[in-house]
Design an enzyme around this catalytic site. Structure first.
Site, PDB file in Angstrom:
ATOM      1  N   ASP A  28      -5.786   6.879  15.043  1.00  0.00           N
ATOM      2  CA  ASP A  28      -6.218   6.415  13.720  1.00  0.00           C
ATOM      3  C   ASP A  28      -6.731   4.977  13.767  1.00  0.00           C
ATOM      4  O   ASP A  28      -6.402   4.168  12.891  1.00  0.00           O
ATOM      5  CB  ASP A  28      -5.065   6.548  12.715  1.00  0.00           C
ATOM      6  CG  ASP A  28      -5.550   6.509  11.263  1.00  0.00           C
ATOM      7  OD1 ASP A  28      -6.735   6.831  11.021  1.00  0.00           O
ATOM      8  OD2 ASP A  28      -4.749   6.154  10.375  1.00  0.00           O
ATOM      9  N   GLY A  45       0.827  -1.199   0.000  1.00  0.00           N
ATOM     10  CA  GLY A  45       0.000   0.000   0.000  1.00  0.00           C
ATOM     11  C   GLY A  45       0.855   1.240   0.000  1.00  0.00           C
ATOM     12  O   GLY A  45       2.081   1.182  -0.187  1.00  0.00           O
ATOM     13  N   GLY A  46       0.191   2.403   0.216  1.00  0.00           N
ATOM     14  CA  GLY A  46       0.916   3.663   0.200  1.00  0.00           C
ATOM     15  C   GLY A  46       1.954   3.753   1.298  1.00  0.00           C
ATOM     16  O   GLY A  46       2.969   4.440   1.162  1.00  0.00           O
ATOM     17  N   GLY A  92       3.801   1.280   2.381  1.00  0.00           N
ATOM     18  CA  GLY A  92       4.942   0.418   2.137  1.00  0.00           C
ATOM     19  C   GLY A  92       4.516  -1.003   1.824  1.00  0.00           C
ATOM     20  O   GLY A  92       3.393  -1.242   1.376  1.00  0.00           O
ATOM     21  N   VAL A 140       4.455  -5.204   3.131  1.00  0.00           N
ATOM     22  CA  VAL A 140       4.555  -6.155   4.238  1.00  0.00           C
ATOM     23  C   VAL A 140       4.944  -7.512   3.685  1.00  0.00           C
ATOM     24  O   VAL A 140       4.302  -8.023   2.751  1.00  0.00           O
ATOM     25  CB  VAL A 140       3.232  -6.267   5.013  1.00  0.00           C
ATOM     26  CG1 VAL A 140       3.355  -7.307   6.136  1.00  0.00           C
ATOM     27  CG2 VAL A 140       2.827  -4.918   5.593  1.00  0.00           C
ATOM     28  N   LYS A 159       7.332  -5.138   7.984  1.00  0.00           N
ATOM     29  CA  LYS A 159       6.818  -3.975   7.259  1.00  0.00           C
ATOM     30  C   LYS A 159       7.981  -3.097   6.813  1.00  0.00           C
ATOM     31  O   LYS A 159       8.765  -2.628   7.635  1.00  0.00           O
ATOM     32  CB  LYS A 159       5.845  -3.170   8.127  1.00  0.00           C
ATOM     33  CG  LYS A 159       5.208  -1.999   7.392  1.00  0.00           C
ATOM     34  CD  LYS A 159       4.097  -1.354   8.198  1.00  0.00           C
ATOM     35  CE  LYS A 159       4.622  -0.514   9.316  1.00  0.00           C
ATOM     36  NZ  LYS A 159       3.550   0.250  10.006  1.00  0.00           N
TER      37      LYS A 159
END
Length: 306
Positions: free
Chosen positions: A187, A73-74, A76, A78, A92
């Site tokens: 978050d 994803g944005g 990085g 995994v 990660k």
């Protein structure tokens, strides 16, 4: 023949020296000195959090093989990795290198080093000798709550009883009182809740979390969060408190109750934002129309209140 071998030796020594210097450069660049200093003040973390060498990380991921990637994803990539004694981990790797990302990385290591909670993904260590920093976690097998709620064919397969347990475990993972210094996540959302084989919830992604001094009830910070989950009061004032996480959790409860995404740009008007849609439906006494069928079939048939 001998002279040729003698000529190769200085090249090998120079190459080795350059490799060591590069490792040391990345170690410092990725906050290694700061982490070492902070770990020295946190006795418990020094025993549980390990700094992995580049050799250990490469061996675990088969030199970051494409075949070991489990998520991208944005933020990085995994990788699934296998450490010594066949311990399976998730590694990660950040996607970009800048100071703000390094600060978030260091923050996540420090925060998670102080946490030992069954519903928080366990940080095993970090890698600092590559161009971008690495985090090494326990491997969670059943993807995210978001994927299980909103992925094709997933939502209807989770019994309502398990949904209730996931909600309870997620609430229990809020760390306002579970650590010596309260932690505000900032978050929490369904993509940051991992589920294991037994659908046990594991809250993850503490890069933007904040430790709250014991003499304060709120902090003033740059607003960080995800639209659809973001606490409106925090968004407008920048005043961060435990209530901000509570608002996030409320949106997750709405997702569990309805099977609807927190934010849906393909829907009309007020239906785009789940929190707004849920509250207006309740106010107009039509909440039962947006609740998932399982609440009627498996759960309490009375309309939720409160």
């Amino acid at each position: 023949m001998v002279s040729g071998c003698i000529g190769i030796i200085p090249q090998m020594v120079a190459k080795r020296r350059k490799f060591i210097q590069l490792r040391e450069k990345f170690f410092q660049q990725n906050g290694g000195l700061m982490l070492q200093q902070l770990f020295s003040k946190l006795d418990s973390s020094a025993e549980t959090t390990k700094i992995f060498t580049i050799e250990e990380v490469k061996n675990a991921t088969n030199n970051f093989s494409e075949s070991e990637i489990v998520d991208r994803g944005g933020f990085g990539t995994v990788y699934k990795g296998i450490l010594s004694q066949n311990k399976i981990v998730a590694i990660k790797k950040s996607s970009v290198v800048d100071q703000s990302q390094v600060d978030q990385f260091v923050n996540e290591v420090i925060v998670l080093s102080q946490i030992n909670h069954r519903n928080v993904v366990k940080l095993l260590g970090c890698g600092l000798e590559t161009e971008v920093p690495l985090l090494v976690y326990e491997f969670i097998t059943n993807e995210t709550l978001y994927h299980n709620l909103h992925g094709a064919g997933h939502f209807s397969s989770i019994p309502w009883e398990i949904c209730l347990r996931i909600a309870k475990e997620t609430a229990g993972a809020y760390l306002h009182s579970a650590t010596f210094i309260p932690i505000i996540h900032r978050d929490v959302k369904s993509t940051n809740i991992l589920l294991d084989d037994n659908f046990t919830a594991k809250v993850s992604e503490f890069g933007s979390s904040r430790l709250v001094p014991l003499d304060k009830t709120q902090l003033t910070t740059m607003v960080i969060g995800t639209f659809g989950y973001l606490d409106p009061e925090y968004f407008h004032t920048g005043h961060l408190s435990e209530k901000s996480d509570t608002y996030n959790f409320g949106v997750i409860l709405m997702e569990l109750l309805t099977g609807i995404k927190a934010l849906s740009f393909d829907k009309p008007g007020e239906e785009r934002n789940l929190a707004t849609y849920f509250l207006s439906s309740k106010k107009e006494n039509r909440l039962s129309l947006i609740l998932d069928d399982r609440i009627v079939n498996e759960g309490n048939t009375d309309e939720p209140t409160g």
